[in-house]
Each structure stands twice: as structure tokens, then as C-alpha cells.
Scaffold this motif. Structure first.
Motif, PDB file in Angstrom:
ATOM      1  N   ARG A   1       0.822  -1.221   0.000  1.00  0.00           N
ATOM      2  CA  ARG A   1       0.000   0.000   0.000  1.00  0.00           C
ATOM      3  C   ARG A   1       0.848   1.259   0.000  1.00  0.00           C
ATOM      4  O   ARG A   1       0.519   2.237  -0.665  1.00  0.00           O
ATOM      5  N   VAL A   2       1.947   1.262   0.742  1.00  0.00           N
ATOM      6  CA  VAL A   2       2.777   2.471   0.802  1.00  0.00           C
ATOM      7  C   VAL A   2       3.709   2.572  -0.397  1.00  0.00           C
ATOM      8  O   VAL A   2       4.375   3.599  -0.578  1.00  0.00           O
TER       9      VAL A   2
ATOM     10  N   GLU B   1       6.440  11.726   0.882  1.00  0.00           N
ATOM     11  CA  GLU B   1       5.229  11.247   1.544  1.00  0.00           C
ATOM     12  C   GLU B   1       5.552  10.138   2.540  1.00  0.00           C
ATOM     13  O   GLU B   1       4.979  10.077   3.620  1.00  0.00           O
TER      14      GLU B   1
ATOM     15  N   LEU C   1       4.794  10.047   6.472  1.00  0.00           N
ATOM     16  CA  LEU C   1       4.102   8.881   7.039  1.00  0.00           C
ATOM     17  C   LEU C   1       4.906   8.277   8.178  1.00  0.00           C
ATOM     18  O   LEU C   1       4.349   7.882   9.206  1.00  0.00           O
TER      19      LEU C   1
ATOM     20  N   ILE D   1      -1.673  11.706   1.827  1.00  0.00           N
ATOM     21  CA  ILE D   1      -1.300  10.345   2.230  1.00  0.00           C
ATOM     22  C   ILE D   1      -2.525   9.540   2.625  1.00  0.00           C
ATOM     23  O   ILE D   1      -2.673   8.369   2.234  1.00  0.00           O
ATOM     24  N   LEU D   2      -3.420  10.144   3.417  1.00  0.00           N
ATOM     25  CA  LEU D   2      -4.628   9.429   3.844  1.00  0.00           C
ATOM     26  C   LEU D   2      -5.456   9.010   2.638  1.00  0.00           C
ATOM     27  O   LEU D   2      -5.995   7.899   2.592  1.00  0.00           O
TER      28      LEU D   2
ATOM     29  N   LEU E   1      -3.658   6.105   0.745  1.00  0.00           N
ATOM     30  CA  LEU E   1      -3.640   4.840   1.490  1.00  0.00           C
ATOM     31  C   LEU E   1      -5.035   4.322   1.800  1.00  0.00           C
ATOM     32  O   LEU E   1      -5.190   3.192   2.270  1.00  0.00           O
TER      33      LEU E   1
ATOM     34  N   CYS F   1      -6.951   5.536   4.167  1.00  0.00           N
ATOM     35  CA  CYS F   1      -7.097   5.576   5.620  1.00  0.00           C
ATOM     36  C   CYS F   1      -8.069   6.687   6.021  1.00  0.00           C
ATOM     37  O   CYS F   1      -8.092   7.756   5.395  1.00  0.00           O
TER      38      CYS F   1
ATOM     39  N   ARG G   1      -5.317   9.639  11.003  1.00  0.00           N
ATOM     40  CA  ARG G   1      -3.889   9.510  11.279  1.00  0.00           C
ATOM     41  C   ARG G   1      -3.550   8.231  12.037  1.00  0.00           C
ATOM     42  O   ARG G   1      -2.464   7.667  11.865  1.00  0.00           O
TER      43      ARG G   1
ATOM     44  N   GLN H   1      -4.954   5.232  11.780  1.00  0.00           N
ATOM     45  CA  GLN H   1      -4.850   4.124  10.841  1.00  0.00           C
ATOM     46  C   GLN H   1      -3.579   4.226  10.013  1.00  0.00           C
ATOM     47  O   GLN H   1      -2.904   3.225   9.763  1.00  0.00           O
ATOM     48  N   ALA H   2      -3.235   5.444   9.590  1.00  0.00           N
ATOM     49  CA  ALA H   2      -2.012   5.634   8.813  1.00  0.00           C
ATOM     50  C   ALA H   2      -0.778   5.295   9.653  1.00  0.00           C
ATOM     51  O   ALA H   2       0.177   4.695   9.153  1.00  0.00           O
TER      52      ALA H   2
ATOM     53  N   LEU I   1      -0.419   1.597   9.870  1.00  0.00           N
ATOM     54  CA  LEU I   1       0.049   1.101   8.577  1.00  0.00           C
ATOM     55  C   LEU I   1       1.549   1.343   8.426  1.00  0.00           C
ATOM     56  O   LEU I   1       2.288   0.484   7.936  1.00  0.00           O
TER      57      LEU I   1
END
Length: 220
Positions: free
Chosen positions: A152-153, A160, A164, A194-195, A198, A200, A203, A205-206, A209
């Protein structure tokens, strides 16, 4: 002022929480609710920054209310407050977009700190909740989650990933900006991007991750 909604089916518990929170000069309890459904409706009609939800409530429990609140009032930060510290409750709360989790026997200062952290856009986990998350990350399914997280990342830019990584460390936008020599507004823009990338909700959840993926500044 940080505007707070307290939802618990026990009036004495609500009164105690109100007393603790209003002892802080920057916090105001603007609304109360006796069940999850009432909490959702109140959040729709009242300007609220942070909602404290008990897990075990009639009509609609705290976790179900959390899910509805994320749709009805996405700007409201939700803290789950409960007497139960089971791992499943912690992970479900975070997975459904909760900003944090703490127990009802937490010290008054911890409750105030959690509300301030949530209002600032940061995650908060009580020490007991943190242990559950750490246990989950070390569980047999952790390797699979790590592979999925890295995939995912993989679509993030290097910058980014740097942002993260600092989310994974629990840093605020201002602190991340200082570390990366960026303005707070720029970090906020990166976090939003980013959210979205991803998938998400928030924050927390991120950050989880990032931990699963082993992300750190400068690469994965």
C-alpha cells in the motif's frame, strides 16, 4: 476552547468526566448523551471537536456510534472510553477511525491529555491499549499485514513516506514540520494526500500502517 461531547449511559460517570474535563481552562463539555444514537444525533446538531464514547451503551453501542459518527460528522475526533481493555475492542476502535482509546480508570490528567491530543489531530492510546496493539503487531498474522502494508505504501513518494514515518512515531504536524524542515501547513497537505492514497480514515490508521510497513524517514 476544545468542545467535547460525552456519551455514557450512566449519569454519574458523565458528571465525573464533565468535572474532570472542565477543570482544564481550554476544555468545555458542550453536550452529553445517554446512548450511541443520541450521541450521533447530537454531534450532527452541535459544534463538537472531540466526542468521548463509552463502548457499552444502549440503543447503539460506542463502536457502532463511532462508525456512524465518522460518516455524519467526519471532523469530530472520537475517543473510546471504557472499562474493558480487550484487544478486539481496541483494534476495532482504531480500525473504525477512532482517534484513541483509554480506560475509565485512567488518571484525570490522562483524560485531559487524551482530549487535547485528539483535538490537535494526534492519536492517543492508553498504556493498556498500547500493549494490545503491540501484541497484535507481533501476532502470527503480522507478516501478512506487513506485506500488505508495504504494497500500500509503495505508491507514495519519498517525501510522503517521510511524513508517514513521522505519523507512525505519533508526531503532530508541527513537530513533523520541524523534523523535515517544512511548514505545518505543508505537512497538513501531505497528511491529507497520504490518507487519500492509502485509503485511511485518519492519522491513527495511517500510523499503524506505517508501523506494519516498517516505514522510516529516508525510505522503507
Amino acid at each position: 476552547m476544545i468542545r467535547v461531547l460525552v456519551a455514557d449511559d450512566e449519569p454519574l460517570i458523565r458528571a465525573g468526566i464533565r468535572m474532570i474535563l472542565t477543570s482544564a481552562a481550554d476544555i468545555d463539555v458542550v453536550a452529553e448523551a445517554g446512548n450511541g444514537r443520541e450521541a450521533v444525533e447530537t454531534a450532527r446538531s452541535t459544534a463538537v471537536d472531540v466526542a468521548l464514547l463509552d463502548i457499552q451503551m444502549p440503543v447503539l453501542d460506542g463502536l457502532a456510534a463511532l462508525t456512524e459518527l465518522r460518516r455524519a460528522a467526519p471532523d469530530v475526533r472520537v475517543l473510546i472510553l471504557t472499562t474493558f481493555g480487550e484487544r478486539d475492542n481496541v483494534l476495532r476502535a482504531l480500525g473504525h477511525g477512532g482517534a484513541g482509546f483509554l480506560l475509565k480508570d485512567s488518571a484525570p490528567d490522562e483524560l485531559i491529555h487524551a482530549v487535547r491530543a485528539a483535538a490537535a489531530g494526534n492519536a492517543y492510546l492508553s498504556p493498556a491499549a498500547t500493549r494490545h496493539v503491540v501484541d497484535a503487531l507481533a501476532s502470527p498474522g503480522a507478516a501478512t499485514r506487513a506485506d500488505e502494508a508495504r504494497a500500500r505504501v509503495g505508491g507514495l513518494t519519498a517525501r510522503e513516506r517521510d511524513v508517514l514515518a513521522l505519523l507512525g512515531e505519533g508526531l503532530s504536524n508541527a513537530d513533523a514540520g520541524r523534523r523535515l524542515h517544512m511548514s505545518e501547513a505543508t505537512v497538513k497537505t501531505y497528511v491529507s494526500r497520504i490518507l487519500t492514497k492509502l485509503g485511511c480514515d485518519n492519522r491513527v490508521q495511517a500510523a499503524l500502517l506505517a508501523r506494519d510497513a516498517g516505514v522510516h524517514p529516508g525510505g522503507v
